[in-house]
Structure formats: structure tokens, C-alpha cells
Design a protein around this motif. Structure first.
Motif, PDB file in Angstrom:
ATOM      1  N   UNK A 330       0.849  -1.202   0.000  1.00  0.00           N
ATOM      2  CA  UNK A 330       0.000   0.000   0.000  1.00  0.00           C
ATOM      3  C   UNK A 330       0.881   1.247   0.000  1.00  0.00           C
ATOM      4  N   UNK A 331       2.103   1.094  -0.478  1.00  0.00           N
ATOM      5  CA  UNK A 331       3.050   2.211  -0.380  1.00  0.00           C
ATOM      6  C   UNK A 331       3.844   2.344  -1.674  1.00  0.00           C
ATOM      7  N   UNK A 332       4.798   3.261  -1.644  1.00  0.00           N
ATOM      8  CA  UNK A 332       5.649   3.481  -2.813  1.00  0.00           C
ATOM      9  C   UNK A 332       4.957   4.374  -3.835  1.00  0.00           C
ATOM     10  N   UNK A 333       5.575   4.518  -5.021  1.00  0.00           N
ATOM     11  CA  UNK A 333       4.986   5.376  -6.048  1.00  0.00           C
ATOM     12  C   UNK A 333       3.696   4.763  -6.578  1.00  0.00           C
ATOM     13  N   UNK A 334       2.670   5.570  -6.793  1.00  0.00           N
ATOM     14  CA  UNK A 334       1.371   5.102  -7.292  1.00  0.00           C
ATOM     15  C   UNK A 334       0.891   3.855  -6.556  1.00  0.00           C
ATOM     16  N   UNK A 335       0.730   3.930  -5.237  1.00  0.00           N
ATOM     17  CA  UNK A 335       0.341   2.718  -4.496  1.00  0.00           C
ATOM     18  C   UNK A 335      -1.079   2.288  -4.853  1.00  0.00           C
ATOM     19  N   UNK A 336      -1.226   1.037  -5.168  1.00  0.00           N
ATOM     20  CA  UNK A 336      -2.542   0.549  -5.615  1.00  0.00           C
ATOM     21  C   UNK A 336      -3.217  -0.351  -4.591  1.00  0.00           C
ATOM     22  N   UNK A 337      -2.433  -1.031  -3.744  1.00  0.00           N
ATOM     23  CA  UNK A 337      -3.035  -1.973  -2.795  1.00  0.00           C
ATOM     24  C   UNK A 337      -3.591  -3.188  -3.518  1.00  0.00           C
ATOM     25  N   UNK A 338      -4.521  -3.871  -2.852  1.00  0.00           N
ATOM     26  CA  UNK A 338      -5.067  -5.098  -3.430  1.00  0.00           C
ATOM     27  C   UNK A 338      -6.053  -4.773  -4.559  1.00  0.00           C
ATOM     28  N   UNK A 339      -6.322  -5.771  -5.395  1.00  0.00           N
ATOM     29  CA  UNK A 339      -7.148  -5.534  -6.593  1.00  0.00           C
ATOM     30  C   UNK A 339      -8.542  -5.019  -6.230  1.00  0.00           C
ATOM     31  N   UNK A 340      -9.141  -4.315  -7.167  1.00  0.00           N
ATOM     32  CA  UNK A 340     -10.471  -3.733  -6.942  1.00  0.00           C
ATOM     33  C   UNK A 340     -11.485  -4.845  -6.645  1.00  0.00           C
ATOM     34  N   UNK A 341     -11.458  -5.919  -7.426  1.00  0.00           N
ATOM     35  CA  UNK A 341     -12.471  -6.967  -7.234  1.00  0.00           C
ATOM     36  C   UNK A 341     -12.375  -7.581  -5.839  1.00  0.00           C
ATOM     37  N   UNK A 342     -11.116  -7.814  -5.390  1.00  0.00           N
ATOM     38  CA  UNK A 342     -10.970  -8.461  -4.072  1.00  0.00           C
ATOM     39  C   UNK A 342     -11.517  -7.561  -2.972  1.00  0.00           C
ATOM     40  N   UNK A 343     -11.263  -6.258  -3.104  1.00  0.00           N
ATOM     41  CA  UNK A 343     -11.724  -5.347  -2.056  1.00  0.00           C
ATOM     42  C   UNK A 343     -13.223  -5.084  -2.174  1.00  0.00           C
ATOM     43  N   UNK A 344     -13.745  -5.133  -3.396  1.00  0.00           N
ATOM     44  CA  UNK A 344     -15.201  -4.993  -3.579  1.00  0.00           C
ATOM     45  C   UNK A 344     -15.913  -6.125  -2.824  1.00  0.00           C
ATOM     46  N   UNK A 345     -15.381  -7.344  -2.963  1.00  0.00           N
ATOM     47  CA  UNK A 345     -15.996  -8.490  -2.284  1.00  0.00           C
ATOM     48  C   UNK A 345     -15.851  -8.333  -0.763  1.00  0.00           C
ATOM     49  N   UNK A 346     -14.630  -7.986  -0.319  1.00  0.00           N
ATOM     50  CA  UNK A 346     -14.397  -7.826   1.128  1.00  0.00           C
ATOM     51  C   UNK A 346     -15.248  -6.704   1.712  1.00  0.00           C
ATOM     52  N   UNK A 347     -15.401  -5.638   0.956  1.00  0.00           N
ATOM     53  CA  UNK A 347     -16.177  -4.497   1.471  1.00  0.00           C
ATOM     54  C   UNK A 347     -17.683  -4.729   1.338  1.00  0.00           C
ATOM     55  N   UNK A 348     -18.080  -5.637   0.451  1.00  0.00           N
ATOM     56  CA  UNK A 348     -19.490  -6.062   0.449  1.00  0.00           C
ATOM     57  C   UNK A 348     -19.765  -6.790   1.775  1.00  0.00           C
ATOM     58  N   UNK A 349     -18.812  -7.623   2.204  1.00  0.00           N
ATOM     59  CA  UNK A 349     -18.962  -8.286   3.516  1.00  0.00           C
ATOM     60  C   UNK A 349     -19.043  -7.237   4.622  1.00  0.00           C
ATOM     61  N   UNK A 350     -18.167  -6.225   4.541  1.00  0.00           N
ATOM     62  CA  UNK A 350     -18.175  -5.139   5.544  1.00  0.00           C
ATOM     63  C   UNK A 350     -19.545  -4.482   5.615  1.00  0.00           C
ATOM     64  N   UNK A 351     -20.081  -4.101   4.448  1.00  0.00           N
ATOM     65  CA  UNK A 351     -21.362  -3.371   4.419  1.00  0.00           C
ATOM     66  C   UNK A 351     -22.476  -4.220   5.010  1.00  0.00           C
ATOM     67  N   UNK A 352     -22.522  -5.495   4.600  1.00  0.00           N
ATOM     68  CA  UNK A 352     -23.592  -6.386   5.082  1.00  0.00           C
ATOM     69  C   UNK A 352     -23.456  -6.636   6.587  1.00  0.00           C
ATOM     70  N   UNK A 353     -22.208  -6.735   7.077  1.00  0.00           N
ATOM     71  CA  UNK A 353     -22.014  -6.986   8.517  1.00  0.00           C
ATOM     72  C   UNK A 353     -22.413  -5.752   9.334  1.00  0.00           C
ATOM     73  N   UNK A 354     -22.030  -4.571   8.856  1.00  0.00           N
ATOM     74  CA  UNK A 354     -22.417  -3.355   9.584  1.00  0.00           C
ATOM     75  C   UNK A 354     -23.936  -3.191   9.563  1.00  0.00           C
ATOM     76  N   UNK A 355     -24.543  -3.546   8.437  1.00  0.00           N
ATOM     77  CA  UNK A 355     -26.009  -3.492   8.347  1.00  0.00           C
ATOM     78  C   UNK A 355     -26.619  -4.445   9.386  1.00  0.00           C
ATOM     79  N   UNK A 356     -26.042  -5.654   9.509  1.00  0.00           N
ATOM     80  CA  UNK A 356     -26.578  -6.643  10.467  1.00  0.00           C
ATOM     81  C   UNK A 356     -26.461  -6.140  11.903  1.00  0.00           C
ATOM     82  N   UNK A 357     -25.335  -5.474  12.224  1.00  0.00           N
ATOM     83  CA  UNK A 357     -25.174  -4.944  13.591  1.00  0.00           C
ATOM     84  C   UNK A 357     -26.137  -3.773  13.806  1.00  0.00           C
ATOM     85  N   UNK A 358     -26.251  -2.908  12.798  1.00  0.00           N
ATOM     86  CA  UNK A 358     -27.114  -1.711  12.941  1.00  0.00           C
ATOM     87  C   UNK A 358     -28.572  -2.094  13.134  1.00  0.00           C
ATOM     88  N   UNK A 359     -29.014  -3.139  12.419  1.00  0.00           N
ATOM     89  CA  UNK A 359     -30.438  -3.496  12.466  1.00  0.00           C
ATOM     90  C   UNK A 359     -30.745  -4.498  13.579  1.00  0.00           C
TER      91      UNK A 359
END
Ligand SMILES: NC(=O)c1ccc[n+]([C@@H]2O[C@H](COP(=O)([O-])OP(=O)(O)OC[C@H]3O[C@@H](n4cnc5c(N)ncnc54)[C@H](O)[C@@H]3O)[C@@H](O)[C@H]2O)c1
Length: 387
Positions: A330-359
Motif C-alpha cells: 500500500x506504499x511506494x509510487x502510485x500505491x494501488x493496494x489489493x485488486x479492486x475486485x478483491x476489495x469490492x468483495x471484502x467491502x461487500x462483507x463489511x457493508x452487510x455486517x455493519x447493516x446486520x449490527x445496525x439493524x
């Protein structure tokens, strides 16, 4: 060498914060954030739904996670669900453009890029002292501070990573009453992000930062957990000769069966051109190891905290430690981190889990536990169906 790399990066960062667009043109930062948002197709669909259902209406979510384009997509998805957001980044990975983009869209962004632990500590406290209803944590930083100054309306939240789970598990008794779902312990996060994506981005980052080849290089990977497996496999696929050092004899055997060399630690360090740590543990390679290292050996850490490699003393002893031992993918010139698809899937889990706690779909019985199976299945099915 570290200074030379830093100077080179400063120059590159000033001129090249761009991506190549579909038409092959260079696009500025803003377009990169929008490119990522457009490609996070699970988050976009979830955002459409949350905008209708408003599970976070009237709630504040405090976040302490890398601020870069993929987390921008996550934070804005939560905002579409009605949340007010108070957000700060992690140490040494915050991207100013991501902060500006969020602030322009009404997110309360605390601080900016910093590699100063005491400044980062102040930012974390500022988030915590707004007393959010939910916390989205990465490394346990927010929940640990909550325990020092607890408040009543916190319902719980999520923890993103292995290192945070390791920190929060021993505190479970004191966290009782809160629903805390550990995204890292979803099997999906394990194979999609930790194994496949970290391995790919570690290889991409090594080559981008150093401009060195991997062919025929002797690469030693410390740790053969989910991340280590991916790192080892990706460097082997890039024609490196890969050794694995593991303290767990069962995982060491697994590395052997997967076809990696598994020498003793000292021999692995003596022969390595490149050393990569990805364990979550402290002091994996220390100043005491300096005499073992080959001249010119490059060390890098992909574990969450910058404590795996004792970067200061090793650099002083003449070793090259990429990005001072902070997560180099996540560092150096033009840091990109992990691929978009992998983080989209992981952050879909995040959104659904936060929704479950909120509700209240999950309650206080779910304190530092993995993602519920139903959420794993929902996210997996959605990704496959829309591929
Ligand atoms: N860079 C990234 O983008 C990224 C993404 C996800 C996770 N992480 C981080 O990577 C680290 C590893 O995550 P994981 O999911 O693979 O964890 P894991 O628990 O699955 O694996 C870690 C492995 O390291 C081994 N280990 C511990 N101390 C060691 C030592 N001194 N020498 C050799 N081996 C040792 C353990 O036995 C274990 O097998 C964590 O800090 C995690 O937070 C980074």
C-alpha cells in the motif's frame, strides 16, 4: 538506498498520480477514484439497496481503515445507507486525494497522511471521542481505545484484519455487550483477499517500487498463513526460487508439500535476495539478523503493523527495508493496494455486517466472531451471478 528510493518516489509521486483510462489516456486522481467506484459493482448494487432501506439512518459510523480509493467506495456506500461518517486512516497508508474526495462529499475526515505514530494516535482518539454508534476497525485501534474511555450507545461493528482479531480476542470479556464481526475470518476474505490479492499486490509492489526482476532471485517468505501462501505462490510464478520460514510445524509441512523450500531460519536469511514478512507477529527480522543478510538484500513487510521488521536498526546497519517496514503493497509510487475486485468483495462483507449490527440482526452474542454464514453465501452468490 532507502533514501534514494524515497527521493525517487517523491519525484514519481509528484508527476504520476494517474491511471490509464479505457482509451489509453492518463487520467488524474479524481478519475482513478471514480474508476474504482465504478468497478466496485457489488458495492454499487448494495449502495442502491441501502439508499432505499436506510439501515444507518440517524447513526454515526467511526472508521479507522486505510483511506484510498477502494475504502472511499465503501465509506460512500455506508453513507448512501443513511450513516454519518467520521473517518481516519491507518499509519502511513492514507492518500490525501482520498481524504479530499470524501471531505467534499460530507464525510468528517480526521487528519491526513502520517507516518508519525503519536499523530496517528491523536487522530484515532478524535474519531473515538465523537462516540459513534458503530465502529469499522482495522487492526483493533478503535475498539481498544473504546475500552479506555467507553460510551453507552456503541452497538458494536466490524474488524477487518487478522492483526485486529489477534488483538481483540483476548479482550472479548471486556467487549461483552457489543456485536463485533471479524471480516478477516470469513473464508471468502481468506482466499479472495489474503491469499490471491495480497500475493498479487506484493509481487506488483515489489517490482513497481524496486524496478528489479524476480527471475532466479532467492525470495524468503516469513509466514505461511493465508497471505504468505499467496505471496510465496506469486513470487514462484514470477520465476523466483522461494523459501518459506514458518514457526508452525504443520504449516511448514504444508509449504513443503506445496513445493517450497523450508530451510532453517538462519539459512533462509543467509541465502535470500529478498525477504518478505507477512505474519502479524512482532520482531520477525531484527537488528541481530543484520550480519546474516547478503549485501544488497531487500526486505519488505506485508503484515498489518510495521513491527515485523526492525527497520530502523537494520537500515542503519546497511540493509534496504522498503517503505521503512510499513505494508509495502500500500506504499511506494502510485500505491494501488489489493485488486479492486478483491476489495469490492471484502467491502461487500463489511457493508452487510455493519447493516446486520445496525439493524440488530446480530446481537451481543456475536462478540469477536466470524462473518455469519448467510452473509458469506449472499455475497458469494451475488459476485458469481454478476460475473
Ligand atoms: N498487506 C495486506 O494487504 C494485508 C491483507 C490482509 C492481511 N494482512 C496482514 O498480514 C498478516 C498475516 O495475515 P494472515 O491472514 O496470513 O495471518 P495467518 O494467521 O493466517 O498467518 C500468519 C502465519 O505467520 C506465522 N508466523 C507467526 N510468527 C512467525 C515468525 N516469527 N516466523 C515465521 N512465521 C511466523 C504463523 O504461524 C501463521 O502461520 C497480518 O498482519 C494481517 O493483518 C495484510
Amino acid at each position: 538506498m532507502e533514501n534514494a528510493l524515497a527521493r525517487a518516489h517523491a519525484g514519481v509521486r509528484a508527476t504520476c498520480s494517474v491511471v490509464v483510462t479505457r482509451r489509453g489516456e492518463y487520467a488524474p486522481w479524481m478519475d482513478r477514484i471514480e474508476w474504482v467506484g465504478e468497478r466496485c459493482r457489488l458495492l454499487r448494487a448494495i449502495g442502491d439497496e441501502l439508499e432505499r432501506t436506510q439501515p444507518f439512518a440517524g447513526l454515526t459510523i467511526g472508521t479507522g481503515i486505510h483511506l484510498e480509493p477502494k475504502t472511499v467506495a465503501l465509506i460512500l456506500t455506508l453513507r448512501r445507507g443513511g450513516a454519518a461518517l467520521v473517518s481516519t486512516g491507518n499509519l502511513n497508508t492514507t492518500q490525501q486525494e482520498a481524504c479530499d474526495y470524501l471531505a467534499d462529499r460530507g464525510v468528517h475526515v480526521v487528519g491526513g497522511p502520517t507516518s508519525d505514530p503519536s499523530e496517528h494516535d491523536r487522530h484515532l482518539w478524535e474519531v473515538v471521542r465523537t462516540q459513534p454508534d458503530l465502529l469499522l476497525d482495522n487492526g483493533g485501534d478503535l475498539f481498544v481505545r473504546y475500552l479506555e474511555e467507553p460510551w453507552d450507545r456503541l452497538r458494536g461493528g466490524t474488524e477487518e484484519t487478522t492483526s485486529g482479531r489477534m488483538r481483540l480476542e483476548p479482550l472479548r470479556d471486556r467487549l461483552r455487550g457489543l456485536a463485533i464481526l471479524v471480516i478477516n475470518d470469513s473464508p471468502i476474505k481468506q482466499f479472495v483477499e489474503n491469499e490471491h490479492a495480497v500475493g498479487q499486490s506484493a509481487l506488483e509492489s515489489f517490482m513497481r517500487i524496486t524496478n528489479l526482476s524476480t527471475n532466479g532471485k532467492r525470495v524468503t517468505v516469513f509466514g505461511y498463513g493465508a497471505c504468505g501462501k499467496g505471496v510465496a505462490a506469486n513470487f514462484r510464478n514470477a520465476h523466483a526460487i522461494v523459501s518459506v520460514v514458518e514457526v508452525d510445524p504443520v504449516k511448514r509441512l504444508q509449504a513443503l508439500f506445496d513445493g517450497f523450500l523450508v530451510p532453517e531460519r538462519e539459512e533462509a536469511l543467509r541465502t535470500a535476495d529478498v525477504v518478505i514478512t507477512v505474519t502479524g507477529a512482532r520482531g520477525v527480522v531484527t537488528a541481530a539478523d543484520a550480519p546474516l543478510l547478503k549485501p544488497g538484500a531487500v526486505l519488505a513487510n506485508a503484515g498489518h503493523f510495521p513491527w515485523e521488521i526492525e527497520a530502523g536498526p537494520l537500515t542503519a546497519a546497511g540493509a534496504t527495508v522498503l517503505e521503512s517496514g510499513h505494508m509495502f503493497n500500500l506504499a511506494g509510487p502510485r500505491p494501488l493496494g489489493n485488486s479492486i475486485e478483491s476489495m469490492d468483495i471484502g467491502f461487500a462483507l463489511q457493508s452487510r455486517c455493519l447493516e446486520a449490527v445496525a439493524t440488530g440482526a446480530v446481537g451481543a452474542e456475536s462478540c469477536v466472531v466470524p462473518v455469519p454464514r448467510a452473509i458469506d453465501e449472499q455475497v458469494a452468490a451475488q459476485f458469481v451471478q454478476t460475473t
